[in-house]
Design an enzyme around this catalytic site. Structure first.
Site, PDB file in Angstrom:
ATOM      1  N   ASP A   7       0.869  -1.171   0.000  1.00 42.03           N
ATOM      2  CA  ASP A   7       0.000   0.000   0.000  1.00 42.03           C
ATOM      3  C   ASP A   7       0.909   1.225   0.000  1.00 42.03           C
ATOM      4  O   ASP A   7       2.041   1.165   0.461  1.00 42.03           O
ATOM      5  CB  ASP A   7      -0.931  -0.010   1.218  1.00 42.03           C
ATOM      6  CG  ASP A   7      -2.087   0.982   1.029  1.00 42.03           C
ATOM      7  OD1 ASP A   7      -2.968   1.031   1.905  1.00 42.03           O
ATOM      8  OD2 ASP A   7      -2.083   1.708   0.009  1.00 42.03           O
ATOM      9  N   ASP A  11      -7.955  -7.262   1.301  1.00 44.92           N
ATOM     10  CA  ASP A  11      -6.971  -7.372   2.386  1.00 44.92           C
ATOM     11  C   ASP A  11      -7.640  -6.875   3.655  1.00 44.92           C
ATOM     12  O   ASP A  11      -8.506  -5.984   3.604  1.00 44.92           O
ATOM     13  CB  ASP A  11      -5.738  -6.498   2.094  1.00 44.92           C
ATOM     14  CG  ASP A  11      -5.950  -5.070   2.578  1.00 44.92           C
ATOM     15  OD1 ASP A  11      -6.511  -4.271   1.797  1.00 44.92           O
ATOM     16  OD2 ASP A  11      -5.608  -4.761   3.744  1.00 44.92           O
ATOM     17  N   CYS A  22     -13.328 -27.331  10.852  1.00 50.03           N
ATOM     18  CA  CYS A  22     -12.094 -26.885  10.186  1.00 50.03           C
ATOM     19  C   CYS A  22     -11.050 -27.994  10.219  1.00 50.03           C
ATOM     20  O   CYS A  22     -10.917 -28.714  11.218  1.00 50.03           O
ATOM     21  CB  CYS A  22     -11.560 -25.641  10.911  1.00 50.03           C
ATOM     22  SG  CYS A  22     -10.005 -25.030  10.240  1.00 50.03           S
ATOM     23  N   CYS A  62      -7.738 -27.446   9.722  1.00 52.22           N
ATOM     24  CA  CYS A  62      -6.394 -26.844   9.766  1.00 52.22           C
ATOM     25  C   CYS A  62      -5.546 -27.497  10.851  1.00 52.22           C
ATOM     26  O   CYS A  62      -6.051 -28.197  11.747  1.00 52.22           O
ATOM     27  CB  CYS A  62      -6.483 -25.333   9.979  1.00 52.22           C
ATOM     28  SG  CYS A  62      -6.645 -24.800  11.696  1.00 52.22           S
ATOM     29  N   CYS A  84      -6.861 -26.823  14.384  1.00 50.46           N
ATOM     30  CA  CYS A  84      -8.103 -27.508  14.754  1.00 50.46           C
ATOM     31  C   CYS A  84      -7.936 -29.013  14.827  1.00 50.46           C
ATOM     32  O   CYS A  84      -8.729 -29.710  15.468  1.00 50.46           O
ATOM     33  CB  CYS A  84      -9.203 -27.142  13.766  1.00 50.46           C
ATOM     34  SG  CYS A  84      -9.675 -25.399  13.936  1.00 50.46           S
ATOM     35  N   HIS A 110      -5.226 -20.180  12.665  1.00 52.50           N
ATOM     36  CA  HIS A 110      -6.568 -20.665  12.316  1.00 52.50           C
ATOM     37  C   HIS A 110      -7.388 -19.589  11.598  1.00 52.50           C
ATOM     38  O   HIS A 110      -8.049 -19.855  10.587  1.00 52.50           O
ATOM     39  CB  HIS A 110      -7.335 -21.135  13.562  1.00 52.50           C
ATOM     40  CG  HIS A 110      -8.803 -21.280  13.276  1.00 52.50           C
ATOM     41  ND1 HIS A 110      -9.342 -22.338  12.577  1.00 52.50           N
ATOM     42  CD2 HIS A 110      -9.832 -20.426  13.519  1.00 52.50           C
ATOM     43  CE1 HIS A 110     -10.640 -22.167  12.410  1.00 52.50           C
ATOM     44  NE2 HIS A 110     -10.970 -21.020  12.979  1.00 52.50           N
TER      45      HIS A 110
END
Ligand SMILES: CC1(C)O[C@@H]2[C@@H](CO[C@@]3(CNc4nc5cc6c(=O)[nH]c(N)nc6cc5[nH]4)OC(C)(C)O[C@@H]23)O1
Length: 372
Positions: free
Chosen positions: A93, A266, A304, A306, A309, A335
């Protein structure tokens, strides 16, 4: 050509589309969520963990890196990718917005912005030319024009002035930009005024940037107002180029943004709320710090898959957060990023296979904005 974008599949009943963004550091499947790495790090995550999570492109900030460690050091280190050991695309940015939202703003005029650093109070000046030079030194794949983002609410005259400046500064950024392997995106302003959004979009698309951001949103306006602005602003941007909605967002806003034709997003949300012990889950927000989870041996999100998890419980993560253990921040951040990046992957699949609208409705029926 530093950057190319192709639309792969358009949704038949919304403006959603799946695309592919080709950059010098790799290909990005869109719609994409970009984790924010303001100070050359996505807080609490290593680059290897970001890769594991499925992050395709990250965002960093000109304003922060200019103040600390300084663009010269990063340039000497071989550029931002080398400096932070991230070998995939980076978008920076331009600093315009951060100066307004962070620094002790001293003065703004057509030349640029004089401000005091939020770090040590030292005085600095940023102009379109300087913000462009800094981003060329950082070597991001996508640089943003130096723009003026008015606050919300703002008067019509204030927003009109910001549109004029943003357009003139965009021309100066284009003039100053000299890096063949870096794309420069324009940023459309105009607040919540339709005619000013139309003027800003017309002036910027006339400059033929390779991609366009919609700025001036997610700055405190009600979500329905943001959606209204998107409804009439997105169609003003060339369909063949990527559209980036800055500073967004929450799962519901990501779904709405995709539905309205946005390709890139974003937001600090997933990393910032993690530090407050808040987890994003398929059935809404879980404030895992709360006492109610002290004996909850379920994962943050039972749906989830991941790393977090699959291996840790709410009780353990709550314990870590209460004990101010760094691992607590890391696991919650990991997560939350995985949750949003996985959501974007599901969105891309849903668009490709023609059930995006149904997916969005089913997701929102389960994901209650309030805490579960
Ligand atoms: C949603 C959430 C959690 O994100 C947080 C906090 C407050 O909103 C955020 C996110 N919104 C946001 N709008 C933006 C608009 C522009 C813009 O017009 N121009 C340029 N160059 N950059 C921009 C970056 C933007 N970020 O902005 C800061 C102040 C960076 O913190 C973020 O609420």
């Amino acid at each position: 050509m530093t950057i190319a974008f192709e639309v792969i599949k358009e949704c038949k009943d919304t403006r959603a589309r799946v695309g592919r963004l080709y950059t010098p550091h790799g290909v990005v499947d869109t719609p994409v969520f970009m984790p924010v790495g303001t100070q050359a790090t996505v807080k609490a995550m290593s680059p290897e963990e970001l890769e594991e999570i499925g992050a395709q492109i990250i965002l960093s900030n000109t304003y922060h890196l200019y103040l600390r460690p300084g663009a010269e050091i990063i340039k000497e280190a071989g550029g931002l990718h080398r400096f932070m050991h991230w070998n995939h695309p980076i978008l920076t940015d331009s600093g315009g917005f951060q100066v307004f939202s962070l620094a002790d703003l001293r003065q703004i005029n057509d030349e640029g912005v004089t401000f005091r650093s939020h770090i040590d109070g030292s005085s600095h000046f940023l102009s379109p030319e300087k913000a462009t030079e800094i981003q060329m030194a950082l070597g991001s794949d996508i640089a943003m024009c130096f723009d003026e983002c008015p606050p919300y609410p703002a008067s019509y005259e204030q927003v009109e002035k910001a549109v004029k400046r943003t357009s003139s500064w965009a021309e100066r950024c284009l003039e100053a930009h000299r890096r063949e392997d870096q794309a420069l995106f324009g940023i459309v302003q105009g607040g919540v005024f339709r005619d000013l959004r139309e003027r800003s979009a017309a002036e910027l698309t006339a400059l033929d940037f390779p991609g366009y951001a919609i700025g001036g949103l997610s700055v405190g306006e009600p979500k329905r107002l943001m959606y209204e602005v998107l409804d009439y602003t997105v169609p003003l941007l060339p369909a063949s180029k990527p559209r980036y909605l800055m500073g967004v967002g929450t799962p519901d806003a990501l779904l709405e943004g995709v539905k309205k034709g946005v390709d890139m997003f974003d937001c600090v949300l997933p990393t910032r709320v993690a530090r407050n012990g808040l987890a994003l889950t398929s059935s809404g927000k879980v404030v895992v710090r709360n006492a109610r989870y002290a004996r909850d041996y379920e994962p943050l999100d039972p749906e989830c898959d991941c790393y977090v998890c699959r291996n840790y419980t709410r009780a353990y993560i709550r314990h870590l957060l209460k004990a101010n253990e760094i691992l607590g921040l890391r696991l919650t951040t990991y997560h939350n990023l995985y949750f949003l990046i996985r959501l974007m992957a599901k969105i891309r699949t849903a668009v490709m296979e023609g059930y995006f609208l149904k997916f969005a409705e089913e997701f929102m029926a389960k994901y209650l904005e309030k805490e579960v």
